[in-house]
Design a protein around this motif. Structure first.
Motif, PDB file in Angstrom:
ATOM      1  N   THR A   1     -14.285   5.728  -5.735  1.00 25.65           N
ATOM      2  CA  THR A   1     -15.390   5.124  -6.202  1.00 25.65           C
ATOM      3  C   THR A   1     -15.664   5.738  -7.736  1.00 25.65           C
ATOM      4  O   THR A   1     -16.795   5.509  -8.194  1.00 25.65           O
ATOM      5  N   SER A   2     -15.035   6.566  -8.247  1.00 23.68           N
ATOM      6  CA  SER A   2     -15.343   7.518  -9.455  1.00 23.68           C
ATOM      7  C   SER A   2     -15.467   6.428 -10.539  1.00 23.68           C
ATOM      8  O   SER A   2     -14.628   5.456 -10.684  1.00 23.68           O
ATOM      9  N   GLU A   3     -16.419   7.032 -11.455  1.00 23.27           N
ATOM     10  CA  GLU A   3     -16.319   6.128 -12.836  1.00 23.27           C
ATOM     11  C   GLU A   3     -15.438   6.488 -13.831  1.00 23.27           C
ATOM     12  O   GLU A   3     -15.255   6.533 -14.924  1.00 23.27           O
ATOM     13  N   ALA A   4     -14.519   7.864 -13.401  1.00 23.90           N
ATOM     14  CA  ALA A   4     -13.543   8.274 -14.509  1.00 23.90           C
ATOM     15  C   ALA A   4     -12.625   7.312 -14.830  1.00 23.90           C
ATOM     16  O   ALA A   4     -11.871   6.322 -14.022  1.00 23.90           O
ATOM     17  N   GLN A   5     -12.248   7.158 -16.168  1.00 24.21           N
ATOM     18  CA  GLN A   5     -11.300   6.312 -16.715  1.00 24.21           C
ATOM     19  C   GLN A   5      -9.831   6.480 -16.317  1.00 24.21           C
ATOM     20  O   GLN A   5      -8.889   5.534 -16.746  1.00 24.21           O
ATOM     21  N   PHE A   6      -9.607   7.718 -16.027  1.00 22.17           N
ATOM     22  CA  PHE A   6      -8.154   8.099 -15.922  1.00 22.17           C
ATOM     23  C   PHE A   6      -8.085   9.264 -14.739  1.00 22.17           C
ATOM     24  O   PHE A   6      -9.277   9.968 -14.734  1.00 22.17           O
ATOM     25  N   HIS A   7      -6.948   9.438 -14.525  1.00 25.35           N
ATOM     26  CA  HIS A   7      -6.783  10.779 -13.471  1.00 25.35           C
ATOM     27  C   HIS A   7      -5.588  11.141 -13.576  1.00 25.35           C
ATOM     28  O   HIS A   7      -4.353  10.579 -14.117  1.00 25.35           O
ATOM     29  N   PHE A   8      -5.208  12.271 -13.369  1.00 28.87           N
ATOM     30  CA  PHE A   8      -3.620  12.655 -13.172  1.00 28.87           C
ATOM     31  C   PHE A   8      -3.371  12.708 -11.654  1.00 28.87           C
ATOM     32  O   PHE A   8      -3.670  13.416 -10.886  1.00 28.87           O
ATOM     33  N   ALA A   9      -2.653  11.678 -11.440  1.00 29.44           N
ATOM     34  CA  ALA A   9      -2.095  11.372 -10.152  1.00 29.44           C
ATOM     35  C   ALA A   9      -1.548  12.594  -9.423  1.00 29.44           C
ATOM     36  O   ALA A   9      -0.278  13.150 -10.209  1.00 29.44           O
ATOM     37  N   GLY A  10      -1.967  13.362  -8.364  1.00 35.55           N
ATOM     38  CA  GLY A  10      -1.364  14.360  -7.556  1.00 35.55           C
ATOM     39  C   GLY A  10      -2.091  15.687  -8.028  1.00 35.55           C
ATOM     40  O   GLY A  10      -1.780  16.745  -7.621  1.00 35.55           O
ATOM     41  N   THR A  11      -2.866  15.615  -9.098  1.00 32.92           N
ATOM     42  CA  THR A  11      -3.775  16.609  -9.350  1.00 32.92           C
ATOM     43  C   THR A  11      -3.356  18.020 -10.063  1.00 32.92           C
ATOM     44  O   THR A  11      -3.594  19.166  -9.471  1.00 32.92           O
ATOM     45  N   TRP A  12      -2.405  17.995 -10.649  1.00 30.15           N
ATOM     46  CA  TRP A  12      -1.785  19.308 -11.292  1.00 30.15           C
ATOM     47  C   TRP A  12      -1.894  18.963 -12.915  1.00 30.15           C
ATOM     48  O   TRP A  12      -1.548  18.154 -13.273  1.00 30.15           O
TER      49      TRP A  12
ATOM     50  N   GLU B   1     -16.735  13.758  -3.439  1.00 31.17           N
ATOM     51  CA  GLU B   1     -15.934  13.455  -2.467  1.00 31.17           C
ATOM     52  C   GLU B   1     -14.686  14.264  -2.441  1.00 31.17           C
ATOM     53  O   GLU B   1     -14.394  15.119  -3.482  1.00 31.17           O
ATOM     54  N   PHE B   2     -13.913  14.016  -1.288  1.00 28.14           N
ATOM     55  CA  PHE B   2     -12.594  14.852  -1.135  1.00 28.14           C
ATOM     56  C   PHE B   2     -11.585  14.833  -2.221  1.00 28.14           C
ATOM     57  O   PHE B   2     -10.832  15.740  -2.739  1.00 28.14           O
ATOM     58  N   TRP B   3     -11.859  13.804  -3.106  1.00 25.97           N
ATOM     59  CA  TRP B   3     -10.840  13.513  -4.453  1.00 25.97           C
ATOM     60  C   TRP B   3     -11.489  13.890  -5.349  1.00 25.97           C
ATOM     61  O   TRP B   3     -11.049  13.422  -6.615  1.00 25.97           O
ATOM     62  N   GLY B   4     -12.682  14.618  -5.587  1.00 29.48           N
ATOM     63  CA  GLY B   4     -13.294  14.948  -6.758  1.00 29.48           C
ATOM     64  C   GLY B   4     -12.548  15.892  -7.809  1.00 29.48           C
ATOM     65  O   GLY B   4     -12.845  15.739  -8.853  1.00 29.48           O
ATOM     66  N   SER B   5     -11.585  16.745  -7.296  1.00 21.30           N
ATOM     67  CA  SER B   5     -10.785  17.408  -8.031  1.00 21.30           C
ATOM     68  C   SER B   5      -9.794  16.506  -8.910  1.00 21.30           C
ATOM     69  O   SER B   5      -9.431  16.765 -10.030  1.00 21.30           O
ATOM     70  N   GLU B   6      -9.357  15.445  -8.414  1.00 21.70           N
ATOM     71  CA  GLU B   6      -8.307  14.349  -8.939  1.00 21.70           C
ATOM     72  C   GLU B   6      -9.125  13.719 -10.021  1.00 21.70           C
ATOM     73  O   GLU B   6      -8.669  13.411 -10.983  1.00 21.70           O
ATOM     74  N   SER B   7     -10.243  13.466  -9.732  1.00 21.55           N
ATOM     75  CA  SER B   7     -11.073  12.335 -10.729  1.00 21.55           C
ATOM     76  C   SER B   7     -11.755  13.245 -11.959  1.00 21.55           C
ATOM     77  O   SER B   7     -12.199  12.783 -13.007  1.00 21.55           O
ATOM     78  N   TYR B   8     -11.660  14.648 -11.627  1.00 21.33           N
ATOM     79  CA  TYR B   8     -12.581  15.595 -12.499  1.00 21.33           C
ATOM     80  C   TYR B   8     -12.306  15.408 -13.948  1.00 21.33           C
ATOM     81  O   TYR B   8     -13.048  15.386 -14.744  1.00 21.33           O
ATOM     82  N   PRO B   9     -10.877  15.250 -14.360  1.00 23.62           N
ATOM     83  CA  PRO B   9     -10.624  15.226 -15.694  1.00 23.62           C
ATOM     84  C   PRO B   9     -11.061  13.847 -16.467  1.00 23.62           C
ATOM     85  O   PRO B   9     -11.390  14.187 -17.596  1.00 23.62           O
ATOM     86  N   GLY B  10     -11.164  12.866 -15.611  1.00 17.44           N
ATOM     87  CA  GLY B  10     -11.648  11.694 -16.326  1.00 17.44           C
ATOM     88  C   GLY B  10     -13.096  11.535 -16.473  1.00 17.44           C
ATOM     89  O   GLY B  10     -13.502  10.645 -17.039  1.00 17.44           O
ATOM     90  N   ILE B  11     -13.758  12.569 -15.939  1.00 17.66           N
ATOM     91  CA  ILE B  11     -15.319  12.743 -15.855  1.00 17.66           C
ATOM     92  C   ILE B  11     -15.538  13.469 -17.251  1.00 17.66           C
ATOM     93  O   ILE B  11     -16.537  12.971 -18.179  1.00 17.66           O
ATOM     94  N   HIS B  12     -14.708  14.542 -17.528  1.00 17.16           N
ATOM     95  CA  HIS B  12     -15.178  15.253 -18.712  1.00 17.16           C
ATOM     96  C   HIS B  12     -14.325  15.025 -20.067  1.00 17.16           C
ATOM     97  O   HIS B  12     -14.995  15.549 -20.785  1.00 17.16           O
TER      98      HIS B  12
END
Length: 251
Positions: free
Chosen positions: A146-157, A176-187
């Motif tokens: 449900t993140s507002e991040a406009q992108f992410h790196f699938a797999g979180t590396w 949320e448990f996926w917070g590290s994956e959405s993190y790039p698109g937040i910042h």
């Protein structure tokens, strides 16, 4: 400029595939000249933090935490805080992809591809982060939870520039448990990001083995051939590190 490693490992004993991701990192560990910090999430189903340390050959700092069900987020904020500063250093974040998955699942191929794309060609990382602020493989525009991040790196590396993130509200993440994956698109905006391999890799597709066989692995073969044709060799080139299907489909 130093390069830091921060990694989350959930060393689930059965099936024990956490060792694959660790071995990928160990084979490429020489590039990390800054801190090498690994958080190990322990519960009654896992191997010990000492076993993880041995798998790394004692070449990293280990912090043991209790697996509280929030997956990578049990350690992610702390890991970032430990290395983030107002310097020109670069930091790489990853986790032990595939640690809970059994045989013949795409997560194992995913791990192999991310390890090569993110860690085999240090000059590629330097080039990308001279121009952008964050870089990773499998950039996806599909919504992450449900993140507002406009992108992410699938797999979180992914890699990021310390100075840029330090100057932003870096402590904010999706709770949320996926917070590290959405993190790039937040910042970072998508324009500030670089994709090292396979852009527009919508996450849902990456769980399909046929998609890997027909799309991702042929793309990887061409991507790798581009370096080979220029005489640029990967840091790690050991077939023993690869999942059998990945080795076969990228041959």
């Amino acid at each position: 400029m130093k390069k830091n490693l921060v990694m989350h490992v959930y060393p689930k004993s059965d099936p024990g595939h956490w060792r694959r991701a660790v071995r990928h990192v160990v084979a490429r560990l020489s590039q990390f000249t800054g801190r090498r910090l690994v958080s190990v999430a322990i519960d009654t189903s896992t191997d010990t933090a000492a076993e993880v340390c041995r798998e790394f050959g004692g070449q990293v700092e280990i912090r043991e935490v209790f697996n509280d069900g929030t997956q990578e987020m049990v350690s992610f904020p702390w890991l970032i805080e430990q290395v983030l500063d107002d310097s020109d250093d670069l930091t790489f974040y990853c986790h032990a992809k595939g640690c809970t998955h059994r045989e013949n699942q795409s997560s194992h191929l995913w791990c192999d591809a991310m390890a090569s794309a993110c860690l085999d060609y240090p000059a590629l990382i330097d080039f990308a982060l001279q121009r952008k602020h964050i870089a990773g493989a499998f950039r996806s525009r599909q919504r992450c939870g449900t993140s507002e991040a406009q992108f992410h790196f699938a797999g979180t590396w992914y890699w990021f520039r310390n100075r840029v993130l330090h100057g932003r509200e870096w402590h904010h993440s999706d709770p949320e448990f996926w917070g590290s994956e959405s993190y790039p698109g937040i910042h970072f905006s998508i324009e500030e990001s670089a994709c090292l391999f396979f852009d527009r890799a919508e996450t849902a597709h990456l769980y399909s083995l046929p998609w890997w066989q027909t799309m991702v692995c042929p793309a990887y073969r061409l991507w790798r051939a581009g370096f080979d044709s220029r005489g640029i060799r990967p840091i790690a080139d050991d077939p023993a590190l690869l999942w059998p299907q990945f080795a076969e489909w990228t041959r």
